[in-house]
Design a protein around this motif. Sequence first.
Motif, short mmCIF file in Angstrom:
data_model
loop_
_atom_site.label_atom_id
_atom_site.label_comp_id
_atom_site.label_asym_id
_atom_site.label_seq_id
_atom_site.Cartn_x
_atom_site.Cartn_y
_atom_site.Cartn_z
N ALA A 217 72.50 38.64 86.95
CA ALA A 217 73.05 37.92 85.89
C ALA A 217 72.86 36.30 86.22
CB ALA A 217 74.63 38.29 85.57
N GLN A 218 73.36 35.93 87.33
CA GLN A 218 73.37 34.54 87.78
C GLN A 218 71.90 34.03 87.43
OE1 GLN A 218 74.98 34.53 91.65
NE2 GLN A 218 77.19 34.70 91.07
N LEU A 219 70.95 35.06 88.05
CA LEU A 219 69.34 34.51 87.61
C LEU A 219 69.06 34.42 86.59
CD1 LEU A 219 66.69 34.00 89.50
CD2 LEU A 219 66.29 36.64 89.30
N LYS A 220 69.29 35.26 85.77
CA LYS A 220 69.19 35.28 84.27
C LYS A 220 69.66 34.06 83.61
CE LYS A 220 69.28 37.73 79.91
NZ LYS A 220 69.29 36.47 79.21
N GLU A 221 70.97 33.86 84.01
CA GLU A 221 71.46 32.63 83.47
C GLU A 221 70.83 31.01 83.91
OE1 GLU A 221 75.77 30.19 84.37
OE2 GLU A 221 75.68 32.39 84.10
N ARG A 222 70.37 31.20 85.29
CA ARG A 222 69.82 30.01 85.67
C ARG A 222 68.42 29.87 85.23
NH1 ARG A 222 69.94 25.10 87.43
NH2 ARG A 222 68.82 24.62 89.06
N CYS A 223 67.53 31.05 84.86
CA CYS A 223 66.28 31.02 84.29
C CYS A 223 66.72 30.27 82.86
CB CYS A 223 65.36 32.50 84.17
SG CYS A 223 64.96 32.84 85.77
N ASP A 224 67.43 30.97 82.03
CA ASP A 224 67.71 30.58 80.99
C ASP A 224 67.96 28.81 80.90
OD1 ASP A 224 67.16 32.91 80.02
OD2 ASP A 224 69.24 33.53 79.52
N SER A 225 68.82 28.57 81.73
CA SER A 225 69.05 27.19 81.59
C SER A 225 67.75 26.38 82.27
CB SER A 225 70.18 26.92 82.80
OG SER A 225 70.42 25.47 83.06
N LEU A 226 67.02 26.84 83.07
CA LEU A 226 65.83 26.04 83.50
C LEU A 226 64.92 26.04 82.24
CD1 LEU A 226 65.30 26.92 87.17
CD2 LEU A 226 66.02 24.89 86.12
N GLY A 227 64.85 27.03 81.40
CA GLY A 227 63.84 27.26 80.18
C GLY A 227 64.33 26.18 79.26
N GLU B 10 65.95 23.19 79.68
CA GLU B 10 65.56 22.05 80.34
C GLU B 10 64.31 21.80 80.32
OE1 GLU B 10 67.23 21.48 84.07
OE2 GLU B 10 69.04 21.92 83.59
N LEU B 11 63.13 22.74 80.58
CA LEU B 11 62.05 22.67 80.27
C LEU B 11 61.59 22.25 79.01
CD1 LEU B 11 59.26 22.59 82.03
CD2 LEU B 11 59.04 25.07 81.52
N HIS B 12 61.97 23.02 78.21
CA HIS B 12 61.75 22.75 76.73
C HIS B 12 61.95 21.55 76.31
CE1 HIS B 12 62.12 23.00 72.39
NE2 HIS B 12 61.15 24.21 72.36
N ALA B 13 63.00 20.82 76.65
CA ALA B 13 63.68 19.74 76.21
C ALA B 13 62.67 18.57 76.81
CB ALA B 13 64.89 19.24 76.64
N THR B 14 62.50 18.83 78.00
CA THR B 14 61.47 17.79 78.85
C THR B 14 60.04 17.91 78.21
OG1 THR B 14 62.73 18.19 80.93
CG2 THR B 14 60.43 17.15 80.91
N GLY B 15 59.62 19.06 77.89
CA GLY B 15 58.50 19.01 77.21
C GLY B 15 58.39 18.25 75.78
N SER B 16 59.54 18.57 75.12
CA SER B 16 59.65 18.00 73.77
C SER B 16 59.57 16.23 73.81
CB SER B 16 60.86 18.34 73.16
OG SER B 16 60.75 19.74 72.70
N GLY B 17 60.28 15.99 74.88
CA GLY B 17 60.47 14.40 75.09
C GLY B 17 59.33 13.77 75.56
#
Length: 129
Positions: free
Chosen positions: A36-46, A48-55
């Motif tokens: 559950a922690q790993l899934k939450e962290r992966c979702d969070s990183l995803g 952040e990556l999407h926001a960085t890519g869009s920027g």
Amino acid sequence: MNNWIHLAPWALTATAIVLVFLQGWFAHRHIRQLRAQLKERCDSLGRELHATGSGSMGVGHRVVACERQLHEVKAMLDEMRQNDPLRVSYDEASRLVELGADVEDLMNTCGISRPEAELVIALKRRQAA
């Protein structure tokens, strides 16, 4: 007491099996928490990556637009330099000085003032020296 000696191995075996099952149950619960922690962290990183890519894409589009404007301004500046009547006069005056024209010739032919004609002659002489 005789019965107790015969039952002791069975009791120890049963206790060991219960302890193994308890350990398995605790391990399974811990693994579930970690997943559950790993899934939450992966979702969070995803996210952040999407926001960085869009920027980054937005910045890239702005850079391309700025480059396009820069090329347009450079082209306009080059065109203005080529069509500048004063530049043509100074180029002509410089060429005439090379052919031996004096201040009066430059003023009459190129339509420049006396100080400008004197400056063109002085610059040409300095280049020749």
